[in-house]
Design an enzyme around this catalytic site. Sequence first.
Site, PDB file in Angstrom:
ATOM      1  N   THR A 113      59.416  30.906  53.999  1.00  0.00           N
ATOM      2  CA  THR A 113      59.413  32.372  54.083  1.00  0.00           C
ATOM      3  C   THR A 113      58.138  32.804  54.809  1.00  0.00           C
ATOM      4  O   THR A 113      57.145  32.068  54.839  1.00  0.00           O
ATOM      5  CB  THR A 113      59.401  33.000  52.674  1.00  0.00           C
ATOM      6  OG1 THR A 113      58.186  32.607  52.023  1.00  0.00           O
ATOM      7  CG2 THR A 113      60.598  32.558  51.849  1.00  0.00           C
ATOM      8  N   TYR A 154      46.827  15.889  60.844  1.00  0.00           N
ATOM      9  CA  TYR A 154      48.005  16.547  61.437  1.00  0.00           C
ATOM     10  C   TYR A 154      47.639  17.828  62.185  1.00  0.00           C
ATOM     11  O   TYR A 154      48.525  18.493  62.724  1.00  0.00           O
ATOM     12  CB  TYR A 154      49.118  16.767  60.410  1.00  0.00           C
ATOM     13  CG  TYR A 154      48.746  17.482  59.126  1.00  0.00           C
ATOM     14  CD1 TYR A 154      48.261  18.777  59.145  1.00  0.00           C
ATOM     15  CD2 TYR A 154      48.918  16.855  57.891  1.00  0.00           C
ATOM     16  CE1 TYR A 154      47.944  19.441  57.961  1.00  0.00           C
ATOM     17  CE2 TYR A 154      48.592  17.499  56.703  1.00  0.00           C
ATOM     18  CZ  TYR A 154      48.105  18.803  56.746  1.00  0.00           C
ATOM     19  OH  TYR A 154      47.792  19.461  55.585  1.00  0.00           O
TER      20      TYR A 154
END
Length: 256
Positions: A113, A154
């Site tokens: 979301t 990452y």
Amino acid sequence: MMNNITDAFSKDLLAGKVAIVTGGGTGIGKVVAEDLVAHGAKIALLSRNLERLEEEAAAIRRTGAEAAAFACDVSDGDQVKRAAEQVIAKFGRADILVNNAAANFIWPSEKLTAVRWRKVIDIVLNGSFNCSLEFGKHMLAAGQGRIISILATYAWTGAPGFAPSASAKAGVLALTRTLGVEWASKGVLVNAIAPGPIDTPQTRERLWPTPEMERKMLAGVPLGRFGLEDDVSALVLFLASDLGRNITGEVITSDG
Ligand code: NAP
């Protein structure tokens, strides 16, 4: 702490320095804070859960060191400004800032979301900016300081399920390189550390809860071991001290 690799550093490496660690009441931040203290620094711990932070600050004070806890949501610029003023009022200076606070939702991107996306960006990217700016102002006025942000590998590669955190960490990487150049001539050195997976109770529970998942994760680490908290804190001590005096705008990776 047993057999900590940071014992290799001189105990007075950071004598007289005041260090601020965001998220310093848990996990990596807690060990970083304890190692900064063990090497001479006074410590200010910042995060939302004041009760937990107070416990950690009290435990540090019992060792004879100076420590204080400050309730602060790093995503809120006003709270960070107030916390910086409180730290300066208490300790008189700010020499080392460790941007460690973070949140993460490990979730497929298509199911994310906007609220969750923003939450992580607010804490990791905006929080690192808010703290760098508010504590950085005091460092710039003093003509010296060290800012060290904890990224993750990452930040460069991305990682499935980690879109908000990876994007936020990539932003902090760009902020590090930018401030490193902008503030170099003013004596404020800005660097980052990018850990791979670090073995903490939380990562064991969230990232490799089964032996099979642990084997899979380890298969991606050529050294065949997960990092420990002190693999990160050793680099913080290095970058925060004179040992790191010729390094700015840099990221040191510690991922085996
Ligand atoms: P952790 O134990 O979950 O700690 C996160 C800390 O951030 C908590 O102390 C939390 O305290 C604080 N925090 C969260 N939201 C905050 C907010 N809005 N304002 C202020 N403080 C906030 O995490 P960790 O595993 O030790 O990770 C520490 C850092 O290393 C993070 O930046 C993480 O991305 C990075 N890292 C970790 C790993 C790993 O394997 N563990 C690998 C690579 C990078 P409150 O709840 O009290 O606010």
